[in-house]
Write a protein that holds these residues in place. Structure first.
Motif, mmCIF file in Angstrom:
data_model
loop_
_atom_site.group_PDB
_atom_site.id
_atom_site.type_symbol
_atom_site.label_atom_id
_atom_site.label_comp_id
_atom_site.label_asym_id
_atom_site.label_seq_id
_atom_site.Cartn_x
_atom_site.Cartn_y
_atom_site.Cartn_z
ATOM 1 N N MET A 1 0.824 -1.191 0.000
ATOM 2 C CA MET A 1 0.000 0.000 0.000
ATOM 3 C C MET A 1 0.867 1.254 0.000
ATOM 4 O O MET A 1 0.587 2.193 -0.728
ATOM 5 N N VAL A 2 1.908 1.249 0.805
ATOM 6 C CA VAL A 2 2.807 2.398 0.868
ATOM 7 C C VAL A 2 3.515 2.584 -0.477
ATOM 8 O O VAL A 2 3.667 3.714 -0.959
ATOM 9 N N ALA A 3 3.917 1.490 -1.094
ATOM 10 C CA ALA A 3 4.585 1.582 -2.398
ATOM 11 C C ALA A 3 3.654 2.173 -3.451
ATOM 12 O O ALA A 3 4.089 2.967 -4.296
ATOM 13 N N ALA A 4 2.368 1.811 -3.404
ATOM 14 C CA ALA A 4 1.410 2.372 -4.358
ATOM 15 C C ALA A 4 1.254 3.876 -4.160
ATOM 16 O O ALA A 4 1.174 4.646 -5.127
ATOM 17 N N ASN A 47 9.377 11.534 -25.505
ATOM 18 C CA ASN A 47 9.899 10.299 -24.913
ATOM 19 C C ASN A 47 11.295 10.510 -24.327
ATOM 20 O O ASN A 47 11.589 10.036 -23.232
ATOM 21 N N ARG A 48 12.148 11.230 -25.047
ATOM 22 C CA ARG A 48 13.500 11.490 -24.532
ATOM 23 C C ARG A 48 13.458 12.322 -23.258
ATOM 24 O O ARG A 48 14.354 12.238 -22.435
ATOM 25 N N GLN A 49 12.442 13.134 -23.130
ATOM 26 C CA GLN A 49 12.318 13.969 -21.936
ATOM 27 C C GLN A 49 11.724 13.178 -20.766
ATOM 28 O O GLN A 49 12.172 13.321 -19.627
ATOM 29 N N LEU A 50 10.724 12.363 -21.034
ATOM 30 C CA LEU A 50 9.987 11.698 -19.959
ATOM 31 C C LEU A 50 10.582 10.371 -19.493
ATOM 32 O O LEU A 50 10.503 10.049 -18.303
ATOM 33 N N ILE A 51 11.144 9.604 -20.398
ATOM 34 C CA ILE A 51 11.614 8.262 -20.027
ATOM 35 C C ILE A 51 12.642 8.305 -18.897
ATOM 36 O O ILE A 51 12.504 7.561 -17.922
ATOM 37 N N PRO A 52 13.676 9.150 -18.974
ATOM 38 C CA PRO A 52 14.605 9.180 -17.832
ATOM 39 C C PRO A 52 13.943 9.640 -16.536
ATOM 40 O O PRO A 52 14.243 9.102 -15.460
ATOM 41 N N GLN A 53 13.031 10.608 -16.626
ATOM 42 C CA GLN A 53 12.363 11.101 -15.417
ATOM 43 C C GLN A 53 11.511 10.021 -14.773
ATOM 44 O O GLN A 53 11.387 9.961 -13.551
ATOM 45 N N PHE A 54 10.892 9.184 -15.579
ATOM 46 C CA PHE A 54 10.026 8.140 -15.046
ATOM 47 C C PHE A 54 10.779 6.889 -14.643
ATOM 48 O O PHE A 54 10.538 6.319 -13.582
ATOM 49 N N PHE A 55 11.671 6.434 -15.507
ATOM 50 C CA PHE A 55 12.190 5.084 -15.339
ATOM 51 C C PHE A 55 13.553 4.995 -14.669
ATOM 52 O O PHE A 55 13.897 3.929 -14.174
ATOM 53 N N LEU A 56 14.336 6.045 -14.631
ATOM 54 C CA LEU A 56 15.596 5.984 -13.890
ATOM 55 C C LEU A 56 15.342 5.777 -12.395
ATOM 56 O O LEU A 56 15.915 4.851 -11.797
ATOM 57 N N ALA A 98 2.175 -1.022 -13.652
ATOM 58 C CA ALA A 98 1.490 0.211 -13.241
ATOM 59 C C ALA A 98 2.313 1.435 -13.629
ATOM 60 O O ALA A 98 1.762 2.445 -14.091
ATOM 61 N N GLN A 99 3.631 1.371 -13.466
ATOM 62 C CA GLN A 99 4.501 2.496 -13.823
ATOM 63 C C GLN A 99 4.457 2.755 -15.331
ATOM 64 O O GLN A 99 4.405 3.909 -15.771
ATOM 65 N N ILE A 100 4.464 1.709 -16.124
ATOM 66 C CA ILE A 100 4.408 1.863 -17.581
ATOM 67 C C ILE A 100 3.077 2.472 -17.998
ATOM 68 O O ILE A 100 3.037 3.385 -18.834
ATOM 69 N N LEU A 101 1.981 1.990 -17.411
ATOM 70 C CA LEU A 101 0.664 2.558 -17.734
ATOM 71 C C LEU A 101 0.578 4.025 -17.322
ATOM 72 O O LEU A 101 0.040 4.860 -18.067
#
Length: 117
Positions: A1-4, A47-56, A98-101
């Protein structure tokens, strides 16, 4: 729950960061479209802007969680012969999906805001 909760909070921070610079980004987008940029090229730029912000941060969190679960498994093996590998894979896989969605949702909204008149 905390992780969500942390997952949603991190995504919201990224979205609000994008939203605060939206007017500047919209002006840049309009200038680039006048110069001939296509929607496909816009998608690549976003995508180049968002992918590192989200997935790193997500990759770092996955590595941290994997080492924590491995350590927990070692400790758990001293007391019982149970494996938590299956549960770990389900939890980490679920949060990855969930992160990908969430990435695609925020990307879709951001591009829609950029292209709005």
């Amino acid at each position: 729950m905390v992780a969500a909760v942390f997952l949603l909070a991190a995504g919201s921070f990224i979205y609000f960061k994008l939203y605060t610079g939206l007017e500047r980004d919209r002006k840049q987008y309009k200038l680039l479209t006048r110069m001939g940029m296509t929607d496909k090229e816009l998608g690549k730029i976003v995508n180049r802007q968002l992918i590192p912000q989200f997935f790193l941060p997500w990759i770092i969190a996955l590595l941290h969680s994997a080492f924590a679960f491995i350590s927990l498994q070692v400790v758990w093996d001293e007391f019982a012969e149970l494996s938590i590998l299956g549960e770990m894979a389900i939890v980490l896989g679920g949060f990855t999906i969930a992160q990908i969605l969430y990435f695609f949702l925020i990307r879709w909204r951001y591009v829609a805001h950029l292209q709005a008149p």
